[in-house]
Design a protein around this motif. Structure first.
Motif, PDB file in Angstrom:
ATOM      1  N   THR A 135       0.836  -1.205   0.000  1.00  0.00           N
ATOM      2  CA  THR A 135       0.000   0.000   0.000  1.00  0.00           C
ATOM      3  C   THR A 135       0.870   1.254   0.000  1.00  0.00           C
ATOM      4  O   THR A 135       0.631   2.189  -0.772  1.00  0.00           O
ATOM      5  N   ALA A 136       1.859   1.254   0.861  1.00  0.00           N
ATOM      6  CA  ALA A 136       2.729   2.432   0.961  1.00  0.00           C
ATOM      7  C   ALA A 136       3.415   2.690  -0.371  1.00  0.00           C
ATOM      8  O   ALA A 136       3.533   3.835  -0.815  1.00  0.00           O
ATOM      9  N   LEU A 137       3.862   1.625  -1.006  1.00  0.00           N
ATOM     10  CA  LEU A 137       4.512   1.759  -2.313  1.00  0.00           C
ATOM     11  C   LEU A 137       3.619   2.502  -3.287  1.00  0.00           C
ATOM     12  O   LEU A 137       4.043   3.447  -3.958  1.00  0.00           O
ATOM     13  N   ALA A 178       4.289   6.239  -4.657  1.00  0.00           N
ATOM     14  CA  ALA A 178       4.465   6.414  -6.104  1.00  0.00           C
ATOM     15  C   ALA A 178       3.489   7.449  -6.653  1.00  0.00           C
ATOM     16  O   ALA A 178       3.837   8.262  -7.499  1.00  0.00           O
ATOM     17  N   GLU A 179       2.273   7.414  -6.118  1.00  0.00           N
ATOM     18  CA  GLU A 179       1.264   8.330  -6.636  1.00  0.00           C
ATOM     19  C   GLU A 179       1.491   9.773  -6.218  1.00  0.00           C
ATOM     20  O   GLU A 179       1.370  10.692  -7.019  1.00  0.00           O
ATOM     21  N   TYR A 226       6.855  10.796  -1.729  1.00  0.00           N
ATOM     22  CA  TYR A 226       7.078  10.406  -0.328  1.00  0.00           C
ATOM     23  C   TYR A 226       6.628  11.475   0.652  1.00  0.00           C
ATOM     24  O   TYR A 226       5.849  11.210   1.562  1.00  0.00           O
ATOM     25  N   HIS A 227       7.095  12.708   0.461  1.00  0.00           N
ATOM     26  CA  HIS A 227       6.801  13.759   1.441  1.00  0.00           C
ATOM     27  C   HIS A 227       5.329  14.148   1.462  1.00  0.00           C
ATOM     28  O   HIS A 227       4.817  14.554   2.492  1.00  0.00           O
ATOM     29  N   ALA A 228       4.690  14.043   0.323  1.00  0.00           N
ATOM     30  CA  ALA A 228       3.285  14.438   0.269  1.00  0.00           C
ATOM     31  C   ALA A 228       2.357  13.322   0.763  1.00  0.00           C
ATOM     32  O   ALA A 228       1.174  13.557   0.965  1.00  0.00           O
ATOM     33  N   SER A 229       2.883  12.136   0.984  1.00  0.00           N
ATOM     34  CA  SER A 229       2.047  11.040   1.486  1.00  0.00           C
ATOM     35  C   SER A 229       1.999  11.077   3.009  1.00  0.00           C
ATOM     36  O   SER A 229       2.995  11.351   3.652  1.00  0.00           O
ATOM     37  N   SER A 230       0.866  10.801   3.564  1.00  0.00           N
ATOM     38  CA  SER A 230       0.760  10.760   5.018  1.00  0.00           C
ATOM     39  C   SER A 230       0.538   9.331   5.501  1.00  0.00           C
ATOM     40  O   SER A 230      -0.085   8.516   4.812  1.00  0.00           O
ATOM     41  N   VAL A 231       1.076   9.059   6.659  1.00  0.00           N
ATOM     42  CA  VAL A 231       0.936   7.736   7.256  1.00  0.00           C
ATOM     43  C   VAL A 231      -0.544   7.374   7.396  1.00  0.00           C
ATOM     44  O   VAL A 231      -0.945   6.233   7.184  1.00  0.00           O
ATOM     45  N   ARG A 255       6.678   0.690  -8.684  1.00  0.00           N
ATOM     46  CA  ARG A 255       8.017   0.538  -8.125  1.00  0.00           C
ATOM     47  C   ARG A 255       9.010   1.409  -8.877  1.00  0.00           C
ATOM     48  O   ARG A 255       9.862   2.069  -8.292  1.00  0.00           O
ATOM     49  N   ALA A 256       8.897   1.386 -10.208  1.00  0.00           N
ATOM     50  CA  ALA A 256       9.809   2.192 -11.013  1.00  0.00           C
ATOM     51  C   ALA A 256       9.635   3.674 -10.721  1.00  0.00           C
ATOM     52  O   ALA A 256      10.597   4.414 -10.549  1.00  0.00           O
ATOM     53  N   LYS A 257       8.384   4.078 -10.638  1.00  0.00           N
ATOM     54  CA  LYS A 257       8.084   5.483 -10.343  1.00  0.00           C
ATOM     55  C   LYS A 257       8.691   5.889  -9.006  1.00  0.00           C
ATOM     56  O   LYS A 257       9.330   6.942  -8.882  1.00  0.00           O
ATOM     57  N   LEU A 258       8.475   5.075  -8.016  1.00  0.00           N
ATOM     58  CA  LEU A 258       9.010   5.387  -6.692  1.00  0.00           C
ATOM     59  C   LEU A 258      10.517   5.525  -6.734  1.00  0.00           C
ATOM     60  O   LEU A 258      11.095   6.474  -6.216  1.00  0.00           O
ATOM     61  N   LEU A 259      11.167   4.585  -7.392  1.00  0.00           N
ATOM     62  CA  LEU A 259      12.630   4.627  -7.479  1.00  0.00           C
ATOM     63  C   LEU A 259      13.101   5.928  -8.103  1.00  0.00           C
ATOM     64  O   LEU A 259      14.001   6.578  -7.592  1.00  0.00           O
TER      65      LEU A 259
END
Lengths: 191, 191, 191, 191
Positions: free
Chosen positions: B23-25, B29-30, B33-38, B107-111
């Motif tokens: 889910t976090a991935l 990716a969407e 990282y910084h704009a995502s909240s726990v 995964r690619a996007k996140l990387l």
DNA sequence: GATGAATGAGAGTTCATTCAT
DNA sequence: CATGAATGAACTCTCATTCAT
């Protein structure tokens, strides 16, 4: 006894605006947009937080204006001469791409890091695509004259290669830029 | 109502951990990282915020472990067979690169998006470089056998081309992936 | 280019002060004191922020002086003639109350909206009460002459009715002001 | 060892929500909405700032929900019985109005101070007017049965008198509420 | 193992006020 | 007298993290 003249004020505003955008550019490039704080930008610029809002309506506005300025600088860098579809044009393109990254690594870094933040780019994207089309057409024609099987795919390939090279110029300190530039030219410029 | 066995517990832990990382991935990716909240990750996973901290010490820890997992998956994807320095190896490399991005765009996007955030990558970078060295050597040798003038620069060029192609596979919906794959193979594989 | 005389300066100061108070009055009435910004007042007045502080020590000072001016205007509107305790006096009172609101809805609005902000009013209240006492006595005496059971309570009732009518004149666009004025006079003026 | 039950959580939420609205109500009433800070509300409630945002999406949301609750309380207070257009109904109205203010001076204060802040009220106003119409009609009919010359104007007058009396009940500590209530009933209730 | 109420540091932003000119 | 760039305190709001249960 008298207030500053309008010219004086204008000068101050120009200089301060430049100070803010330059500082913000560096901070954004180093830490990424979301991880950068307005506080930190102000500190690094040696001014107060509030002053930034005297020149930009929001942090996002600051980013957008910086990105916009970069695009304008890039556009200036690649003056389109559609008559020239020869290898010279492609060579020029390659040289300018290296030049842009090497001369201004912070701007390049910011552009790359921002590209993955969809929200910010959406507004700019239309403008960018519009501006990019002539270049894409020009390069496609070039590959046509070289009798490539699929000139359009070659064009996409060419731009993706430039992207990849830029990426490594920015982030890979061991990247042999001069040698790669030679290789690039050999690959794409047929005399 | 019977107490669960240790094996059962372990299984539950593994599944929950996977649920969280998957889910976090996606969220990272969407939205970046910084704009995502726990909170958002917990919501999307259908669990509570607290549970995430039962498996990971912090948000950053979660990111690092995800990125680490991705690298491991990539490493698995490219089983190194140093004996085979032929064109087959390079073709295999190209195919796997396309496969990785297309099969798992998140995964690619996140990387890619994470690569520009220095802090996180610093820790991983050493590990990555260490793991990458054999591949780099293998590819360098390949260009040596092809009698390239500067085989090392060619290797750097080759990897930067792959980077650029990946970037466009991820973010450019008009990118003609199959045609470009053909071009790539023609460019780098000499029989 | 000749130096201005002291009289000229005084005139300029008076005009500028009036410009500022008038503009501020309108802005305060429209948006409320706390929601109004000094910047906005300066903009609307076509002057600089700094100039306001040349005439008033603070935003609160500006408000207080405006409110004070309004009270003085009201006091002027109701010249007390204690000899006349007849119905004429009450009728005059009613007429003036309607006149005040209708002629100058911004002033009335400001007074009402400010009344609930304790801090500002506390200072003024003493002055107001002091000034109001003669009116209250005059009206009380009027109800005494009419042999009302509790003339003081009637006086309080009378003023509260005027308050309520003013409130509706200000905020209720459907309020039938002329008809209500008639009713008011019939209720309180016995010939 | 087990998490709190859903019932427990629900109870906590209800109590905390009430604590926040009650505290905010008092602070808003005392200092006005714009002059009140979320910080101050949290302090007075003995909780953290953040918790307020766990229950309300914004300061404005908090205000709106409080105002909404007040209106619902008022509506409950005046159960409409349209068949009863007699003096009893009017007397009931007067009694309830006094009751509302005296029992709950903070709520009344907030309503009055908020009424001048157009922005906030706009959303509520339609609902309020809709709910008020039956009362207005009922009172108008009452004055018709009393053969008043202009029953509708009388109705508007009646409500403005109630407004004025409420205003004085709230802000004028010397206001003789009981005596005025008597006067009011004598004025409007004809047997 | 699992919950979500609660915290508090710090984010972006606003704005009354100051001051060099 | 007049300007507006500049400040900084205080604002509203967010969110990673904790913890009692």
């Amino acid at each position: 006894m008298s207030p500053k003249t309008k010219t004086q004020y204008k000068l101050i505003r120009q200089e301060k605006r430049a100070l803010i955008t330059d500082t913000a550019l560096r901070v954004f490039a180093e830490e990424g947009y979301h991880a950068s704080s307005v506080n930190r930008i102000a500190e690094r610029a040696g001014i107060s937080k509030g002053l930034i809002y005297n020149y930009f309506t929001s942090k996002e506005d600051l980013l957008k204006k910086i990105v916009f300025d970069i695009y304008n600088k890039i556009i200036e860098k690649y003056p389109l001469n559609t008559k020239e579809t020869s290898g010279k044009h492609v060579e020029f393109f390659i040289d300018k791409t290296f030049e842009f990254v090497i001369e201004d690594i912070d701007r390049a870094k910011l552009l790359f890091s921002i590209s993955s933040q969809t929200e910010v780019m959406e507004i700019l994207n239309e403008k960018v695509i519009e501006k990019s089309l002539p270049f894409m057409n020009s390069i496609t024609k070039y590959f046509q004259t070289l009798k490539h099987e699929n000139p359009e795919a070659m064009m996409y390939y060419f731009f993706s290669v430039l992207d990849g090279v830029q990426l490594n110029l920015i982030y890979n300190s061991k990247f042999p830029s001069e040698s790669v530039k030679e290789i690039l030219k050999n690959q794409f410029i047929k005399s």
